[in-house]
Design a protein around this motif. Structure first.
Motif, PDB file in Angstrom:
ATOM      1  N   VAL A   1      -3.441   8.150 -10.939  1.00 38.95           N
ATOM      2  CA  VAL A   1      -2.036   7.506 -11.216  1.00 38.95           C
ATOM      3  C   VAL A   1      -1.314   8.528 -12.507  1.00 38.95           C
ATOM      4  O   VAL A   1       0.018   8.847 -12.230  1.00 38.95           O
TER       5      VAL A   1
ATOM      6  N   PRO B   1       0.059   0.035 -10.785  1.00 40.66           N
ATOM      7  CA  PRO B   1      -0.925   0.414 -10.028  1.00 40.66           C
ATOM      8  C   PRO B   1      -2.177  -0.671 -10.509  1.00 40.66           C
ATOM      9  O   PRO B   1      -2.096  -1.553 -11.135  1.00 40.66           O
TER      10      PRO B   1
ATOM     11  N   PHE C   1      -2.834   2.373  -3.678  1.00 38.30           N
ATOM     12  CA  PHE C   1      -3.064   3.555  -2.735  1.00 38.30           C
ATOM     13  C   PHE C   1      -3.832   3.291  -1.861  1.00 38.30           C
ATOM     14  O   PHE C   1      -3.654   3.818  -0.580  1.00 38.30           O
TER      15      PHE C   1
ATOM     16  N   ALA D   1      -0.312  11.587 -10.932  1.00 37.06           N
ATOM     17  CA  ALA D   1       0.796  11.734  -9.964  1.00 37.06           C
ATOM     18  C   ALA D   1       1.910  11.432 -10.585  1.00 37.06           C
ATOM     19  O   ALA D   1       2.938  11.990 -10.227  1.00 37.06           O
TER      20      ALA D   1
ATOM     21  N   GLN E   1       0.776  -0.972   0.112  1.00 38.30           N
ATOM     22  CA  GLN E   1       0.086  -0.011  -0.068  1.00 38.30           C
ATOM     23  C   GLN E   1       0.898   1.085   0.120  1.00 38.30           C
ATOM     24  O   GLN E   1       1.825   1.495   0.640  1.00 38.30           O
ATOM     25  N   GLY E   2       0.654   2.108  -0.955  1.00 34.93           N
ATOM     26  CA  GLY E   2       1.477   3.445  -1.029  1.00 34.93           C
ATOM     27  C   GLY E   2       1.494   4.099  -2.386  1.00 34.93           C
ATOM     28  O   GLY E   2       0.393   3.977  -3.116  1.00 34.93           O
ATOM     29  N   ASP E   3       2.353   4.935  -2.800  1.00 35.21           N
ATOM     30  CA  ASP E   3       2.429   5.781  -3.791  1.00 35.21           C
ATOM     31  C   ASP E   3       3.002   5.143  -4.965  1.00 35.21           C
ATOM     32  O   ASP E   3       4.442   5.119  -4.645  1.00 35.21           O
TER      33      ASP E   3
ATOM     34  N   THR F   1       4.801   6.600  -7.195  1.00 36.59           N
ATOM     35  CA  THR F   1       5.709   7.331  -7.447  1.00 36.59           C
ATOM     36  C   THR F   1       6.975   7.160  -6.474  1.00 36.59           C
ATOM     37  O   THR F   1       7.840   8.227  -6.839  1.00 36.59           O
ATOM     38  N   GLN F   2       6.797   6.580  -5.560  1.00 37.85           N
ATOM     39  CA  GLN F   2       7.926   6.298  -4.588  1.00 37.85           C
ATOM     40  C   GLN F   2       8.518   4.986  -4.516  1.00 37.85           C
ATOM     41  O   GLN F   2       8.940   4.606  -3.444  1.00 37.85           O
TER      42      GLN F   2
END
Length: 178
Positions: A41, A121, A161, A44, A15-17, A19-20
């Motif tokens: 998405v 994603p 996300f 971002a 679970q997260g972003d 882009t990271q």
């Protein structure tokens, strides 16, 4: 269960972003047909990558549902971005086959470029309206089916996300017969 091994490939959920994901070679953009900045998405990724991403993508557009193209990552921590156009649920048909094509074509493109890791994603489940439960099943079944043909990919990460989406994918992952 948030990870499992399919042959030589580790499949994991976080679970997260998207882009990271700084330990991943290529992230997948749930793109629009014109490969432009959008919401969710795509927005971002474009914001994090900077304006050079849109400039690089412009000549590759438009793409069709299920199609995948690759670009550099620009200001992202990842060297590459694969852009996939997922189906709009209830519009692009057959939506299940087109969604599977996104995952399959992205994996084949990453493998062809000799990349070892890829992060996805949940394609088409935002603005394109694909219900999360069938989308999770299609994503994971497609990954399971394509892994035996991959030569270079060692890690496939699905970055979710939303906690509910993570739990849905996690349940489906636990139901995969390996």
């Amino acid at each position: 269960m948030d990870k499992l091994k399919i042959l030589q490939v580790e499949v994991e959920l976080v679970q997260g972003d998207i882009t990271q994901q700084d330990d991943i070679d290529v992230i997948v953009n749930a793109a629009n047909a014109q490969l432009e900045t959008g919401g969710g998405v795509a927005g971002a990724i474009h914001r994090a990558a900077g304006h050079g991403l849109a400039e690089e993508c412009r000549p590759m557009a438009p793409i069709k549902p299920g199609e995948a193209v690759i670009s550099s990552g620009h200001q992202l921590p990842n060297p590459f971005v694969i852009h996939c156009l997922g189906p709009v649920y209830g519009v692009d048909q057959p939506s299940d086959a087109l969604l599977a094509d996104c995952y399959r074509n992205a994996l084949l493109l990453a493998d062809e470029h000799k990349l070892a890791s890829i992060a996805f994603p949940s394609i088409s489940t935002g603005a394109f309206g694909y219900p999360i439960k069938p989308a999770a099943g299609i994503a994971l079944d497609t990954i399971k089916a394509i892994v035996p043909s991959l030569k270079n990919i060692q890690k496939i990460r699905i970055v979710l996300f939303d906690q509910t989406d993570f739990e849905t994918f996690d349940k489906k992952l636990g139901q995969l017969n390996i």
